[in-house]
Design a protein around this motif. Structure first.
Motif, PDB file in Angstrom:
ATOM      1  N   SER A   1     -12.618 -38.387  22.288  1.00 31.34           N
ATOM      2  CA  SER A   1     -12.605 -37.015  21.768  1.00 31.34           C
ATOM      3  C   SER A   1     -11.259 -36.650  21.170  1.00 31.34           C
ATOM      4  N   LYS A   2     -11.342 -35.965  20.030  1.00 30.10           N
ATOM      5  CA  LYS A   2     -10.179 -35.393  19.366  1.00 30.10           C
ATOM      6  C   LYS A   2     -10.406 -33.888  19.319  1.00 30.10           C
ATOM      7  N   ARG A   3      -9.622 -33.147  20.060  1.00 33.80           N
ATOM      8  CA  ARG A   3      -9.782 -31.687  20.100  1.00 33.80           C
ATOM      9  C   ARG A   3      -9.095 -31.084  18.889  1.00 33.80           C
ATOM     10  N   LYS A   4      -9.821 -30.259  18.163  1.00 37.31           N
ATOM     11  CA  LYS A   4      -9.324 -29.683  16.913  1.00 37.31           C
ATOM     12  C   LYS A   4      -8.516 -28.418  17.183  1.00 37.31           C
ATOM     13  N   ASP A   5      -7.238 -28.464  16.817  1.00 37.50           N
ATOM     14  CA  ASP A   5      -6.361 -27.295  16.907  1.00 37.50           C
ATOM     15  C   ASP A   5      -6.605 -26.376  15.717  1.00 37.50           C
TER      16      ASP A   5
ATOM     17  N   GLU B   1     -20.018 -33.950  18.253  1.00 40.04           N
ATOM     18  CA  GLU B   1     -19.400 -34.028  19.574  1.00 40.04           C
ATOM     19  C   GLU B   1     -20.375 -34.548  20.628  1.00 40.04           C
TER      20      GLU B   1
ATOM     21  N   GLY C   1     -11.135 -25.858  18.332  1.00 40.00           N
ATOM     22  CA  GLY C   1     -11.498 -25.955  19.745  1.00 40.00           C
ATOM     23  C   GLY C   1     -12.601 -26.938  20.058  1.00 40.00           C
ATOM     24  N   ARG C   2     -13.191 -27.544  19.043  1.00 38.50           N
ATOM     25  CA  ARG C   2     -14.293 -28.491  19.281  1.00 38.50           C
ATOM     26  C   ARG C   2     -13.735 -29.875  19.550  1.00 38.50           C
ATOM     27  N   ASN C   3     -14.465 -30.675  20.334  1.00 43.22           N
ATOM     28  CA  ASN C   3     -14.103 -32.057  20.648  1.00 43.22           C
ATOM     29  C   ASN C   3     -14.911 -32.994  19.771  1.00 43.22           C
TER      30      ASN C   3
END
Length: 128
Positions: free
Chosen positions: A111-115, A36, A88-90
């Motif tokens: 950024s792809k925010r991880k659900d 990130e 929750g990480r980008n």
């Protein structure tokens, strides 16, 4: 058109040049690293130089799950993050890592925010 945020590293290009000249071995890509640290303060992908040998902020390194020839000079590598990984990480940087632990290709992206309720798949192309 070549993606300007994906680069084959100088390390990998040197291996290819030496192999063509001397018949030496090229290392095998074995992992994909995700991080990130691939965007600037405005959230835009930072263009890699090709000299990188680490991600700016590596979060995980996973064994490659699948590799596919998608064009005569391009190999696509894939991994999947499980529902519980990196919640929750980008994620905005990734790299191909060889059996020696060195980066052979690097990519930055938005950024792809991880659900936490879904798997995430990532692909990176190794282009020659």
């Amino acid at each position: 058109m070549e993606n300007r945020t994906t680069k084959t590293t100088i390390y990998a290009r040197e291996q290819m040049a030496k192999a063509r000249a001397s018949g030496s071995r090229i290392t095998k890509n074995t992992h994909i690293a995700l991080g990130e640290g691939g965007t600037d303060s405005a959230g835009n992908p930072i263009v890699p130089t090709g000299n990188e040998q680490s991600l700016k902020n590596q979060l995980i390194r996973k064994p490659i799950e699948k590799s596919t020839f998608i064009a005569p000079a391009t190999m696509r590598y894939e991994i999947t993050l499980s529902e519980s990984e990196l919640v929750g990480r980008n994620i905005n940087e990734m790299a191909l890592v060889d059996e020696a632990g060195k980066l052979t290709a690097i990519r930055t992206m938005y950024s792809k925010r991880k659900d936490g309720d879904m798997e995430f798949g990532f692909e990176i192309d190794d282009m020659y």
